[in-house]
Design an enzyme around this catalytic site. Structure first.
Site, PDB file in Angstrom:
ATOM      1  N   LYS A  34       4.102   6.180   5.721  1.00 38.53           N
ATOM      2  CA  LYS A  34       5.080   5.360   5.005  1.00 38.53           C
ATOM      3  C   LYS A  34       4.440   4.032   4.610  1.00 38.53           C
ATOM      4  O   LYS A  34       3.372   3.671   5.094  1.00 38.53           O
ATOM      5  CB  LYS A  34       6.307   5.123   5.887  1.00 38.53           C
ATOM      6  N   TYR A 249      -3.597 -28.695  -0.496  1.00 40.77           N
ATOM      7  CA  TYR A 249      -2.272 -29.258  -0.731  1.00 40.77           C
ATOM      8  C   TYR A 249      -1.776 -30.047   0.477  1.00 40.77           C
ATOM      9  O   TYR A 249      -1.971 -29.645   1.629  1.00 40.77           O
ATOM     10  CB  TYR A 249      -1.270 -28.144  -1.031  1.00 40.77           C
TER      11      TYR A 249
END
Length: 355
Positions: A34, A249
């Protein structure tokens, strides 16, 4: 195309499968593929495991099942863990996908389409023994025991359940779930059973029944299996910064010395979590190198000051995931699990399959 490459070693995955098969002895071993094979490629992994005689593949949804069926042909069993719904029942029938029925409503839907097609339809039943996600409740199971017509028109192939804490070998909840499962199975004596996930395989033969369903262990997320994944990124920029220079940042990192800073072309858009900001690490030639500053959308910075100058150059590869920094080790840095690290591997990465 991304400059970063995820390398998946299919031979390692096959060897992990064979190890699990050896532990399970006479029980069959399937594979959970999956979420696109835990982010590594469901089709490629399934084809490799078919070479080792794996014939049961577990997906989450009908869409995943259809993709796998189109790639693999008709001679394998594809099981849909989320079950059947009105909107996808015909698709499951058309593509010969077997739903794992999780409640009486799903049983009712599958019966309806059995009547519509005038033939038996294959199914698995999922009994909830304590994980309390999907699965028929004790009240619903009792209804099935007392009224077998509720399963009329259905070819019941397996009864399954799922362990909640199998990675803790000594946790008594494992035995509680096992005993509940065995108690239910007494009422379905001719139906095959499946309980063991990856951790359950190592709890002992009592947990194996007819079919085990490993996922994590195939992909190296169990201590007894090997990591098949390597993620590498090249240095694309180098700069010499002086003491007290700010990086990234919000200036969350300030150099404490004159430093050599390298930039790598991956970031949170590639599934590399911002939580690695100022605390993650990568490896260059087996040496640990710290991540400095914020992880941004497409870039991270690493401090390579302590590396030999001969190892610092544009194009030098840094190992993000590999033998030195396994998915589980990386996950522990930011308080998550290796499953999340793998399933978050971004679509921009180039995939390379070896073995």
């Amino acid at each position: 195309m991304s400059l970063c490459t995820v390398e998946i070693n299919l031979s390692t995955i096959k060897n992990n499968y064979l190890l699990l098969q050896d532990v399970c002895k006479t029980s069959l071993v399937g594979a959970a593929v999956k979420a696109n094979g835990y982010g590594l490629g469901a089709i490629q992994i399934s084809k490799a495991l078919i070479e080792e005689n794996c014939r049961h593949f577990f997906v989450a949804s009908s869409e995943e099942g259809v993709n796998l069926r189109n790639a693999l042909g008709l001679d394998i069993n594809i099981l849909v863990l989320n079950g059947v719904f009105e909107h996808d029942a015909l698709e499951l029938i058309e593509y010969n996908l077997t739903p794992v029925l999780n409640n009486l409503k799903q049983i009712e839907i599958w019966q309806k389409f059995s009547n519509l097609k005038n033939r038996l339809l294959p199914c698995y039943l999922h009994f909830n023994t304590g994980i309390n996600r999907l699965g028929l409740s004790s009240d619903e199971i009792e209804q099935l025991i007392n009224d077998r017509d509720l399963l009329k028109g259905l070819d019941l192939q397996y009864i399954i359940s799922h362990l909640a804490i199998s990675e803790e070998i000594d946790n008594p909840y494992n035995l509680e779930q096992l005993n509940r499962f065995k108690a239910y199975l007494q009422y379905f004596p001719n139906v095959k059973a499946s309980l063991a996930n990856s951790g359950g395989i190592f709890l002992g033969q009592d947990y194996h029944f007819d079919l085990a369903r490993p996922g994590a262990a195939l992909y190296g997320l169990n201590p007894l299996t090997k990591n098949p994944v390597t993620l590498k990124a090249p240095i694309i920029h180098l700069q010499n910064l002086t003491l007290d220079s700010h990086i990234g940042y919000n200036m969350t990192f300030t150099t404490k010395r004159d430093s050599v800073i390298a930039t790598l072309p991956l970031g949170y858009a590639d599934g590399f979590s911002r939580n690695f900001s100022n605390q993650g690490e990568v490896f260059i030639n087996s040496r640990s190198v710290p991540i400095v500053g914020r992880v941004s959308m497409d870039l991270i910075n690493i401090d390579v000051t302590d590396l030999p100058p001969s190892e610092i150059f544009l194009g030098q590869e840094a190992e993000i995931i590999g033998n030195y920094c396994t998915p589980n080790k990386i996950a522990s840095i930011i308080g998550t699990i290796g499953y999340e690290v793998l399933t978050n591997l971004g679509s921009r990465y180039k995939r390379k399959y070896i073995g």
